[in-house]
Motif scaffolding. Structure first.
Motif, PDB file in Angstrom:
ATOM      1  N   SER A  40     -20.196  27.773 -10.095  1.00 22.49           N
ATOM      2  CA  SER A  40     -19.811  27.079  -8.864  1.00 22.49           C
ATOM      3  C   SER A  40     -19.989  25.574  -9.026  1.00 22.49           C
ATOM      4  N   MET A  41     -21.075  25.170  -9.698  1.00 18.22           N
ATOM      5  CA  MET A  41     -21.324  23.750  -9.916  1.00 18.22           C
ATOM      6  C   MET A  41     -20.259  23.151 -10.843  1.00 18.22           C
ATOM      7  N   VAL A  42     -19.850  23.891 -11.896  1.00 22.65           N
ATOM      8  CA  VAL A  42     -18.814  23.406 -12.816  1.00 22.65           C
ATOM      9  C   VAL A  42     -17.499  23.204 -12.081  1.00 22.65           C
ATOM     10  N   VAL A  43     -17.118  24.187 -11.267  1.00 22.23           N
ATOM     11  CA  VAL A  43     -15.865  24.070 -10.506  1.00 22.23           C
ATOM     12  C   VAL A  43     -15.920  22.850  -9.593  1.00 22.23           C
ATOM     13  N   LYS A  44     -17.044  22.654  -8.920  1.00 19.61           N
ATOM     14  CA  LYS A  44     -17.183  21.530  -7.988  1.00 19.61           C
ATOM     15  C   LYS A  44     -17.156  20.195  -8.733  1.00 19.61           C
ATOM     16  N   MET A  45     -17.848  20.109  -9.880  1.00 18.42           N
ATOM     17  CA  MET A  45     -17.951  18.837 -10.605  1.00 18.42           C
ATOM     18  C   MET A  45     -16.650  18.482 -11.326  1.00 18.42           C
ATOM     19  N   LEU A  46     -15.889  19.476 -11.786  1.00 27.34           N
ATOM     20  CA  LEU A  46     -14.667  19.199 -12.536  1.00 27.34           C
ATOM     21  C   LEU A  46     -13.435  19.058 -11.651  1.00 27.34           C
ATOM     22  N   SER A  47     -13.537  19.399 -10.378  1.00 26.49           N
ATOM     23  CA  SER A  47     -12.375  19.308  -9.486  1.00 26.49           C
ATOM     24  C   SER A  47     -11.759  17.910  -9.430  1.00 26.49           C
ATOM     25  N   PRO A  48     -12.549  16.830  -9.351  1.00 32.19           N
ATOM     26  CA  PRO A  48     -11.896  15.509  -9.352  1.00 32.19           C
ATOM     27  C   PRO A  48     -11.140  15.213 -10.649  1.00 32.19           C
ATOM     28  N   LEU A  49     -11.644  15.699 -11.773  1.00 27.80           N
ATOM     29  CA  LEU A  49     -10.954  15.493 -13.050  1.00 27.80           C
ATOM     30  C   LEU A  49      -9.629  16.241 -13.074  1.00 27.80           C
ATOM     31  N   GLU A  50      -9.586  17.352 -12.368  1.00 29.71           N
ATOM     32  CA  GLU A  50      -8.355  18.136 -12.312  1.00 29.71           C
ATOM     33  C   GLU A  50      -7.214  17.395 -11.635  1.00 29.71           C
ATOM     34  N   ASP A  51      -7.517  16.384 -10.844  1.00 29.83           N
ATOM     35  CA  ASP A  51      -6.475  15.677 -10.115  1.00 29.83           C
ATOM     36  C   ASP A  51      -5.429  15.057 -11.036  1.00 29.83           C
ATOM     37  N   ILE A  52      -5.817  14.682 -12.244  1.00 30.62           N
ATOM     38  CA  ILE A  52      -4.848  14.058 -13.140  1.00 30.62           C
ATOM     39  C   ILE A  52      -4.127  15.086 -14.006  1.00 30.62           C
ATOM     40  N   THR A  53      -4.453  16.359 -13.841  1.00 32.68           N
ATOM     41  CA  THR A  53      -3.802  17.406 -14.621  1.00 32.68           C
ATOM     42  C   THR A  53      -2.911  18.246 -13.714  1.00 32.68           C
ATOM     43  N   PRO A  54      -1.970  18.972 -14.314  1.00 31.13           N
ATOM     44  CA  PRO A  54      -1.133  19.857 -13.490  1.00 31.13           C
ATOM     45  C   PRO A  54      -1.827  21.163 -13.123  1.00 31.13           C
ATOM     46  N   PHE A  55      -2.980  21.449 -13.722  1.00 32.83           N
ATOM     47  CA  PHE A  55      -3.681  22.704 -13.476  1.00 32.83           C
ATOM     48  C   PHE A  55      -4.691  22.502 -12.357  1.00 32.83           C
ATOM     49  N   LYS A  56      -4.561  23.230 -11.290  1.00 28.59           N
ATOM     50  CA  LYS A  56      -5.404  23.042 -10.103  1.00 28.59           C
ATOM     51  C   LYS A  56      -6.274  24.265  -9.836  1.00 28.59           C
ATOM     52  N   LEU A  57      -6.893  24.816 -10.860  1.00 36.47           N
ATOM     53  CA  LEU A  57      -7.662  26.039 -10.687  1.00 36.47           C
ATOM     54  C   LEU A  57      -8.880  25.848  -9.798  1.00 36.47           C
ATOM     55  N   GLY A  58      -9.584  24.735  -9.945  1.00 32.28           N
ATOM     56  CA  GLY A  58     -10.755  24.491  -9.113  1.00 32.28           C
ATOM     57  C   GLY A  58     -10.390  24.405  -7.646  1.00 32.28           C
ATOM     58  N   GLN A  59      -9.260  23.785  -7.366  1.00 35.07           N
ATOM     59  CA  GLN A  59      -8.830  23.657  -5.978  1.00 35.07           C
ATOM     60  C   GLN A  59      -8.352  24.995  -5.431  1.00 35.07           C
ATOM     61  N   ILE A  60      -7.755  25.822  -6.298  1.00 40.18           N
ATOM     62  CA  ILE A  60      -7.346  27.161  -5.864  1.00 40.18           C
ATOM     63  C   ILE A  60      -8.587  27.991  -5.530  1.00 40.18           C
ATOM     64  N   GLN A  61      -9.630  27.869  -6.358  1.00 37.02           N
ATOM     65  CA  GLN A  61     -10.872  28.589  -6.099  1.00 37.02           C
ATOM     66  C   GLN A  61     -11.491  28.126  -4.780  1.00 37.02           C
ATOM     67  N   LYS A  62     -11.442  26.828  -4.499  1.00 40.14           N
ATOM     68  CA  LYS A  62     -11.983  26.320  -3.234  1.00 40.14           C
ATOM     69  C   LYS A  62     -11.210  26.895  -2.040  1.00 40.14           C
ATOM     70  N   ILE A  63      -9.880  27.007  -2.179  1.00 39.01           N
ATOM     71  CA  ILE A  63      -9.069  27.567  -1.100  1.00 39.01           C
ATOM     72  C   ILE A  63      -9.437  29.028  -0.868  1.00 39.01           C
ATOM     73  N   ILE A  64      -9.603  29.781  -1.967  1.00 36.89           N
ATOM     74  CA  ILE A  64      -9.987  31.194  -1.845  1.00 36.89           C
ATOM     75  C   ILE A  64     -11.353  31.305  -1.179  1.00 36.89           C
ATOM     76  N   GLU A  65     -12.294  30.451  -1.590  1.00 44.67           N
ATOM     77  CA  GLU A  65     -13.632  30.499  -1.005  1.00 44.67           C
ATOM     78  C   GLU A  65     -13.614  30.102   0.465  1.00 44.67           C
ATOM     79  N   THR A  66     -12.733  29.189   0.846  1.00 44.33           N
ATOM     80  CA  THR A  66     -12.617  28.809   2.252  1.00 44.33           C
ATOM     81  C   THR A  66     -12.058  29.966   3.082  1.00 44.33           C
ATOM     82  N   LEU A  67     -11.064  30.675   2.531  1.00 39.29           N
ATOM     83  CA  LEU A  67     -10.456  31.777   3.260  1.00 39.29           C
ATOM     84  C   LEU A  67     -11.368  32.996   3.348  1.00 39.29           C
ATOM     85  N   TYR A  68     -12.040  33.311   2.223  1.00 42.08           N
ATOM     86  CA  TYR A  68     -12.911  34.492   2.179  1.00 42.08           C
ATOM     87  C   TYR A  68     -14.040  34.198   1.202  1.00 42.08           C
ATOM     88  N   GLU A  69     -15.172  33.753   1.736  1.00 38.61           N
ATOM     89  CA  GLU A  69     -16.269  33.237   0.916  1.00 38.61           C
ATOM     90  C   GLU A  69     -16.797  34.238  -0.115  1.00 38.61           C
TER      91      GLU A  69
END
Length: 194
Positions: A40-69
């Protein structure tokens, strides 16, 4: 940034200091004790770095966690591993793309370049999504600093770069599909990396 009203040796009696306070870093209070906490910490810490890439896995995980923790917490380890792998793959792709553009710069002035601008297309595919991701990262940081990030759905910041990449994939298919065989053979023999 806020101005501090505290006494400072450089300021005169109660005058506000012109030196802004240091921003608070959002670092973990303690080391993770389990793989789930670490992922969870890796996903949270690497999410800003993902902004410059086309792969948005960390943000997808955050959306899933928001919808169903509970599901988001279960998927966090897999997303953390995939996020690191995709970031490494993107870094390799980016470096390889820059090297290919430098080595195949002769494709700028070939006979086929007037109609089938392959070198320029490759440059645009490398530069535009990366620049767009960096700009969206700055926008996200600005929204977070002004505490407006919760008012904007995270999909609004995650979706533009993949859409641009889809557009470029479609454009590339059209360019290669319409190219005559002599130009295709020329690029295949002389500028294979493009």
């Amino acid at each position: 940034c806020t101005l501090s009203m505290a006494e400072d040796p450089k300021t005169q009696e109660g005058q506000p200091s012109l030196v802004p306070e240091m921003p608070k870093l959002d670092l973990p209070d303690k080391m993770p004790e389990s793989f789930d906490e670490a992922s969870s910490m890796v996903v949270k810490m690497l999410s800003p770095l993902e902004d410059i890439t086309p792969f948005k896995l960390g943000q997808i995980q955050k959306i899933i966690e928001t919808l169903y923790e509970p599901l988001g917490k279960v998927l966090a380890p897999a997303f953390a591993v995939l996020q690191v792998l995709f970031l490494l793959a993107w870094l390799g792709y980016f470096v390889w793309g820059i090297v290919a553009l430098c080595l195949d710069s002769g494709a700028i002035s070939c006979d086929c370049a007037d109609h089938y601008w392959i070198w320029l297309y490759a440059l645009l595919v490398i530069v535009i999504p990366t620049s767009m991701g960096a700009i969206l990262g700055c926008v996200r940081a600005g929204l977070m600093a002004s505490k407006l990030d919760e008012q904007l759905p995270s999909i609004a910041m995650s979706l533009p770069t993949p859409l641009v990449l889809f557009f470029f994939a479609l454009q590339g298919f059209i360019i290669w599909h319409d190219m005559p065989s002599d130009c295709e053979d020329f690029y295949g023999e002389n500028h294979m990396q493009l």
